[in-house]
Design a protein around this motif. Structure first.
Motif, PDB file in Angstrom:
ATOM      1  N   VAL A  84       0.849  -1.190   0.000  1.00 37.15           N
ATOM      2  CA  VAL A  84       0.000   0.000   0.000  1.00 37.15           C
ATOM      3  C   VAL A  84       0.891   1.248   0.000  1.00 37.15           C
ATOM      4  CG1 VAL A  84      -1.917   1.166   1.140  1.00 37.15           C
ATOM      5  CG2 VAL A  84      -1.702  -1.306   1.357  1.00 37.15           C
ATOM      6  N   CYS A  85       2.004   1.165   0.733  1.00 38.09           N
ATOM      7  CA  CYS A  85       2.915   2.317   0.773  1.00 38.09           C
ATOM      8  C   CYS A  85       3.494   2.598  -0.606  1.00 38.09           C
ATOM      9  CB  CYS A  85       4.037   2.061   1.787  1.00 38.09           C
ATOM     10  SG  CYS A  85       3.442   2.033   3.489  1.00 38.09           S
ATOM     11  N   ILE A 107       1.667  -5.608   1.969  1.00 38.29           N
ATOM     12  CA  ILE A 107       2.766  -6.207   2.735  1.00 38.29           C
ATOM     13  C   ILE A 107       2.316  -6.324   4.182  1.00 38.29           C
ATOM     14  CG2 ILE A 107       5.153  -5.926   3.499  1.00 38.29           C
ATOM     15  CD1 ILE A 107       5.490  -4.033   1.011  1.00 38.29           C
ATOM     16  N   GLU A 116      -6.027  -0.084   6.677  1.00 35.44           N
ATOM     17  CA  GLU A 116      -4.854   0.786   6.591  1.00 35.44           C
ATOM     18  C   GLU A 116      -5.183   2.078   5.853  1.00 35.44           C
ATOM     19  OE1 GLU A 116      -1.720  -1.686   5.239  1.00 35.44           O
ATOM     20  OE2 GLU A 116      -0.275  -0.064   4.977  1.00 35.44           O
ATOM     21  N   ASP A 134      -2.006   1.720  10.534  1.00 34.49           N
ATOM     22  CA  ASP A 134      -2.615   0.388  10.464  1.00 34.49           C
ATOM     23  C   ASP A 134      -3.561   0.182  11.642  1.00 34.49           C
ATOM     24  OD1 ASP A 134      -0.743   0.118   8.499  1.00 34.49           O
ATOM     25  OD2 ASP A 134       0.058  -1.788   9.209  1.00 34.49           O
TER      26      ASP A 134
HETATM   27  N1  SME Z   1       1.269  -2.689   5.039  1.00 35.38           N
HETATM   28  C1  SME Z   1       2.223  -1.792   4.444  1.00 35.38           C
HETATM   29  C2  SME Z   1       3.624  -2.064   4.913  1.00 35.38           C
HETATM   30  C3  SME Z   1       4.029  -1.297   6.092  1.00 35.38           C
HETATM   31  S1  SME Z   1       3.463  -1.927   7.525  1.00 35.38           S
HETATM   32  O1  SME Z   1       2.035  -2.080   7.513  1.00 35.38           O
HETATM   33  C4  SME Z   1       3.957  -1.061   8.847  1.00 35.38           C
HETATM   34  C5  SME Z   1       2.139  -1.892   2.934  1.00 35.38           C
HETATM   35  O2  SME Z   1       1.442  -2.757   2.401  1.00 35.38           O
HETATM   36  O3  SME Z   1       2.792  -1.086   2.264  1.00 35.38           O
END
Ligand code: SME
Length: 160
Positions: A84-85, A107, A116, A134
């Motif tokens: 997602v980032c 992730i 999130e 989150d």
């Molecule tokens: N979920 C995030 C990664 C960072 S952690 O959640 C702290 C993602 O999918 O980018």
């Protein structure tokens, strides 16, 4: 600088933001160091809003690298095309994810994360960092979170 934050946990989400945002603004007034201010901001959001995990990933070294955060330990490096980032970095806009399991490429730094929100800080056309929050509950973020967190990220933008 205030010595402690006061946010009544019985308030509604919007009332909590309304109580917390001015306290965060006061907390960072007079300090210009980015890491110091982000560290206090993440602690204030974690404790004031009760977020499960809140932190930033800096755009550096051609990827997203973990910065100040509060919550369980997290992944340190995220490629631009992952998670997602990474999607927030690429699309350059806030992303709300009601169910992380349904987001392709999400992730899972923690198996407890269920929903999130990720918000970019963009200055002079460059994504400087992303704020990631989150929740361990499904569908926990909405336009209220987006409004106040984007307001706080405008403040972060002013530090660059
Ligand atoms: N979920 C995030 C990664 C960072 S952690 O959640 C702290 C993602 O999918 O980018």
């Amino acid at each position: 600088m205030a010595e402690s934050l006061i946010v009544d946990q019985n308030l509604s989400k919007e009332e909590k933001y309304k109580a917390l945002v001015p306290q965060i603004e006061a907390l960072v007034t007079g300090e210009t160091d980015l890491i110091a201010n982000l560290s206090n901001m993440m602690a204030a959001l974690h404790h004031g809003m009760g977020f499960f995990w809140v932190g930033v990933y800096f755009n550096k070294e051609g990827q997203l690298v973990l910065g100040p955060f509060q919550g369980p330990i997290a992944c340190t490096r995220i490629p631009y095309h992952k998670g997602v980032c990474g999607a927030c970095y690429t699309r350059r806009e806030t992303i709300l994810v009601p169910d992380v399991e349904a987001f392709p490429g999400h992730i899972a730094c923690s198996g407890d994360s269920k929903s999130e929100i990720v918000i970019p800080v963009i200055k002079n056309g460059e994504v400087k960092l992303v704020l990631d929050v989150d929740s361990d509950k499904l569908n926990d973020f909405d336009e209220v979170d987006q409004k106040y967190l984007e307001q706080l990220m405008k403040l972060v933008e002013s530090w660059y």
